[in-house]
Design a protein around this motif. Structure first.
Motif, short mmCIF file in Angstrom:
data_model
loop_
_atom_site.label_atom_id
_atom_site.label_comp_id
_atom_site.label_asym_id
_atom_site.label_seq_id
_atom_site.Cartn_x
_atom_site.Cartn_y
_atom_site.Cartn_z
N MET A 236 0.83 -1.21 0.00
CA MET A 236 0.00 0.00 0.00
C MET A 236 0.86 1.26 0.00
O MET A 236 0.39 2.33 -0.35
CB MET A 236 -0.97 0.00 1.18
N THR A 237 2.12 1.13 0.36
CA THR A 237 3.04 2.26 0.31
C THR A 237 3.17 2.77 -1.13
O THR A 237 3.30 3.98 -1.35
CB THR A 237 4.42 1.87 0.87
N VAL A 238 3.11 1.87 -2.09
CA VAL A 238 3.18 2.28 -3.50
C VAL A 238 1.99 3.18 -3.82
O VAL A 238 2.15 4.24 -4.44
CB VAL A 238 3.19 1.04 -4.43
N PHE A 239 0.80 2.80 -3.37
CA PHE A 239 -0.38 3.64 -3.59
C PHE A 239 -0.24 4.96 -2.85
O PHE A 239 -0.53 6.02 -3.41
CB PHE A 239 -1.66 2.92 -3.14
N ASP A 240 0.20 4.92 -1.59
CA ASP A 240 0.37 6.15 -0.82
C ASP A 240 1.29 7.13 -1.53
O ASP A 240 0.99 8.33 -1.63
CB ASP A 240 0.91 5.85 0.58
N ASP A 241 2.41 6.64 -2.02
CA ASP A 241 3.36 7.50 -2.73
C ASP A 241 2.76 8.04 -4.02
O ASP A 241 2.92 9.22 -4.34
CB ASP A 241 4.66 6.74 -3.03
N ALA A 242 2.06 7.18 -4.76
CA ALA A 242 1.43 7.61 -6.01
C ALA A 242 0.36 8.66 -5.74
O ALA A 242 0.25 9.65 -6.47
CB ALA A 242 0.83 6.41 -6.73
N PHE A 243 -0.42 8.47 -4.69
CA PHE A 243 -1.48 9.43 -4.39
C PHE A 243 -0.89 10.77 -3.94
O PHE A 243 -1.41 11.82 -4.29
CB PHE A 243 -2.44 8.88 -3.32
N ARG A 244 0.21 10.74 -3.22
CA ARG A 244 0.88 11.98 -2.82
C ARG A 244 1.34 12.74 -4.06
O ARG A 244 1.13 13.95 -4.17
CB ARG A 244 2.07 11.67 -1.91
N LEU A 245 1.94 12.05 -5.02
CA LEU A 245 2.37 12.70 -6.26
C LEU A 245 1.17 13.24 -7.04
O LEU A 245 1.23 14.33 -7.61
CB LEU A 245 3.15 11.71 -7.11
N TYR A 246 0.10 12.50 -7.05
CA TYR A 246 -1.14 12.94 -7.70
C TYR A 246 -1.64 14.23 -7.09
O TYR A 246 -1.98 15.18 -7.80
CB TYR A 246 -2.18 11.82 -7.57
N LYS A 247 -1.67 14.30 -5.76
CA LYS A 247 -2.13 15.51 -5.08
C LYS A 247 -1.22 16.70 -5.39
O LYS A 247 -1.70 17.81 -5.58
CB LYS A 247 -2.22 15.29 -3.57
N GLU A 248 0.07 16.47 -5.44
CA GLU A 248 1.02 17.54 -5.73
C GLU A 248 0.80 18.12 -7.12
O GLU A 248 0.97 19.32 -7.33
CB GLU A 248 2.45 17.04 -5.60
N THR A 249 0.42 17.29 -8.07
CA THR A 249 0.23 17.78 -9.44
C THR A 249 -1.20 18.24 -9.71
O THR A 249 -1.43 18.92 -10.71
CB THR A 249 0.59 16.69 -10.48
N ASN A 250 -2.14 17.91 -8.83
CA ASN A 250 -3.55 18.25 -9.06
C ASN A 250 -4.07 19.38 -8.21
O ASN A 250 -5.17 19.86 -8.43
CB ASN A 250 -4.42 17.02 -8.85
N ASP A 251 -3.36 19.78 -7.20
CA ASP A 251 -3.85 20.85 -6.32
C ASP A 251 -3.34 22.21 -6.76
O ASP A 251 -2.50 22.39 -7.53
CB ASP A 251 -3.46 20.59 -4.87
#
Length: 73
Positions: A58-73
């Motif tokens: 799930m760390t892979v998802f956590d890291d991916a979601f953090r990157l997603y938030k950084e590029t989408n906010d």
């Protein structure tokens, strides 16, 4: 308008790379039940915990979601 997490994740597909994020993206593309329109960490996380047997951690998802938030906010 914000794009769903799935659309962000699909930008990381690659048939040759073998890093964890790319493997996640490649597997999610083949998952017909993935919540493709969701922007919700909780919804996607619950789905992956119950059905994401292709995700090594799930760390892979956590890291991916953090990157997603950084590029989408």
């Amino acid at each position: 308008m914000r794009r769903p997490f799935y659309h962000y994740l699909m930008t990381h597909r690659d048939p040759y790379k073998k890093d964890a994020l790319t493997l996640f993206a490649n597997a999610a593309e083949k998952d017909g039940s993935f919540p493709k329109q969701s922007e919700s960490y909780e919804e996607i996380s619950r789905y992956l915990e119950m059905s994401g047997d292709y995700l090594e951690s799930m760390t892979v998802f956590d890291d991916a979601f953090r990157l997603y938030k950084e590029t989408n906010d």
